[in-house]
Design an enzyme around this catalytic site. Structure first.
Site, short mmCIF file in Angstrom:
data_model
loop_
_atom_site.label_atom_id
_atom_site.label_comp_id
_atom_site.label_asym_id
_atom_site.label_seq_id
_atom_site.Cartn_x
_atom_site.Cartn_y
_atom_site.Cartn_z
N HIS A 46 0.98 -1.22 0.00
CA HIS A 46 -0.15 0.03 -0.05
C HIS A 46 0.86 1.22 -0.15
O HIS A 46 2.03 1.32 -0.01
CB HIS A 46 -1.06 0.02 1.23
CG HIS A 46 -0.30 0.04 2.50
ND1 HIS A 46 -0.48 -1.10 3.28
CD2 HIS A 46 0.55 0.66 3.05
CE1 HIS A 46 0.32 -0.94 4.45
NE2 HIS A 46 1.27 0.22 4.41
C1 T46 Z 1 2.84 0.10 6.71
C2 T46 Z 1 3.75 -1.32 6.87
C3 T46 Z 1 5.13 -1.15 6.75
C4 T46 Z 1 -3.71 -0.71 13.81
O1 T46 Z 1 -4.69 -0.85 14.15
N1 T46 Z 1 -2.60 0.19 14.25
C5 T46 Z 1 -1.45 0.01 13.76
O2 T46 Z 1 -0.50 1.12 14.30
C6 T46 Z 1 -1.05 -0.71 12.75
C7 T46 Z 1 0.31 -0.51 12.05
C8 T46 Z 1 -2.01 -1.62 12.17
N2 T46 Z 1 -3.32 -1.36 12.75
C9 T46 Z 1 -4.19 -2.48 12.22
C10 T46 Z 1 -4.80 -1.99 10.89
C11 T46 Z 1 -5.15 -3.37 10.09
O3 T46 Z 1 -6.48 -3.88 10.72
O4 T46 Z 1 -3.81 -3.83 11.94
C12 T46 Z 1 -4.05 -4.48 10.91
C13 T46 Z 1 -3.13 -4.80 9.83
O5 T46 Z 1 -2.45 -3.48 9.37
P1 T46 Z 1 -1.84 -3.58 7.92
O6 T46 Z 1 -2.52 -4.61 7.08
O7 T46 Z 1 -1.81 -2.04 7.61
O8 T46 Z 1 -0.23 -4.22 8.18
P2 T46 Z 1 0.85 -4.11 7.34
O9 T46 Z 1 2.08 -4.94 8.02
O10 T46 Z 1 0.58 -4.68 5.83
O11 T46 Z 1 1.28 -2.48 7.41
C14 T46 Z 1 1.95 -2.08 8.47
C15 T46 Z 1 1.43 -0.57 8.68
O12 T46 Z 1 0.15 -0.48 8.80
C16 T46 Z 1 1.76 0.30 7.32
O13 T46 Z 1 1.75 1.72 7.83
O14 T46 Z 1 3.60 1.14 6.22
O15 T46 Z 1 3.41 -2.08 8.17
#
Ligand code: T46
Length: 128
Positions: A46
């Protein structure tokens, strides 16, 4: 890649320091950790509209892929104290995790789903 301030204390080990506006080009509002990864895991995929981030590998290594709409960049990030800066409006993903890979991400803001661009065609449209 950004370097931390490193202070070597001989037999007493090493200190590594991340100061906002010294090593980190923004004020840190949130830190999150990524762990329990598998070789085939993929994270990210993303872009962010405004969020700035720096990813540090604390243990092991991983591959970071970045795309600004024109150029693609691939960085091998390892636990050497250097962090990968991820600016806003950069499509990014993490993959190729080593065993026991542990990542710490310093972010310029609190979590806000509205800041995410998770649809690649929307990202392409916005970066045209
Ligand atoms: C990024 C990459 C490198 C939260 O509620 N709070 C938080 O601070 C984060 C990071 C995530 N979440 C929740 C949102 C989603 O429901 O955790 C779930 C998984 O998040 P996401 O699909 O965004 O995870 P990644 O590892 O794909 O992305 C993360 C960060 O979200 C993003 O900002 O740049 O790591």
């Amino acid at each position: 890649m950004l370097e931390l301030t490193t202070i070597k204390d001989g037999k007493d080990g090493t200190l590594q320091i991340a100061d906002s506006f010294r090593n980190i080009p923004f004020s840190i509002k949130r830190v999150y950790f990524i762990k329990d990864l598998k070789k085939e895991s993929i994270r990210g995929v993303h872009a962010h509209k405004k969020l700035e981030q720096i990813a540090f590998c604390l243990k092991g290594s991983f591959v970071l892929r970045l795309y600004n709409g024109k150029r693609r960049l691939k960085r091998f990030v390892k636990a050497d104290g250097s962090g990968a800066y991820i600016p806003p409006m950069i499509w990014h993903s993490m993959e190729g995790f080593s065993r026991n890979c542990l990542i710490a991400v310093f972010a310029s803001d609190v979590y806000d789903e509205c800041d995410y661009i998770r649809d690649f065609s929307e990202f392409r449209r916005l970066t045209k």
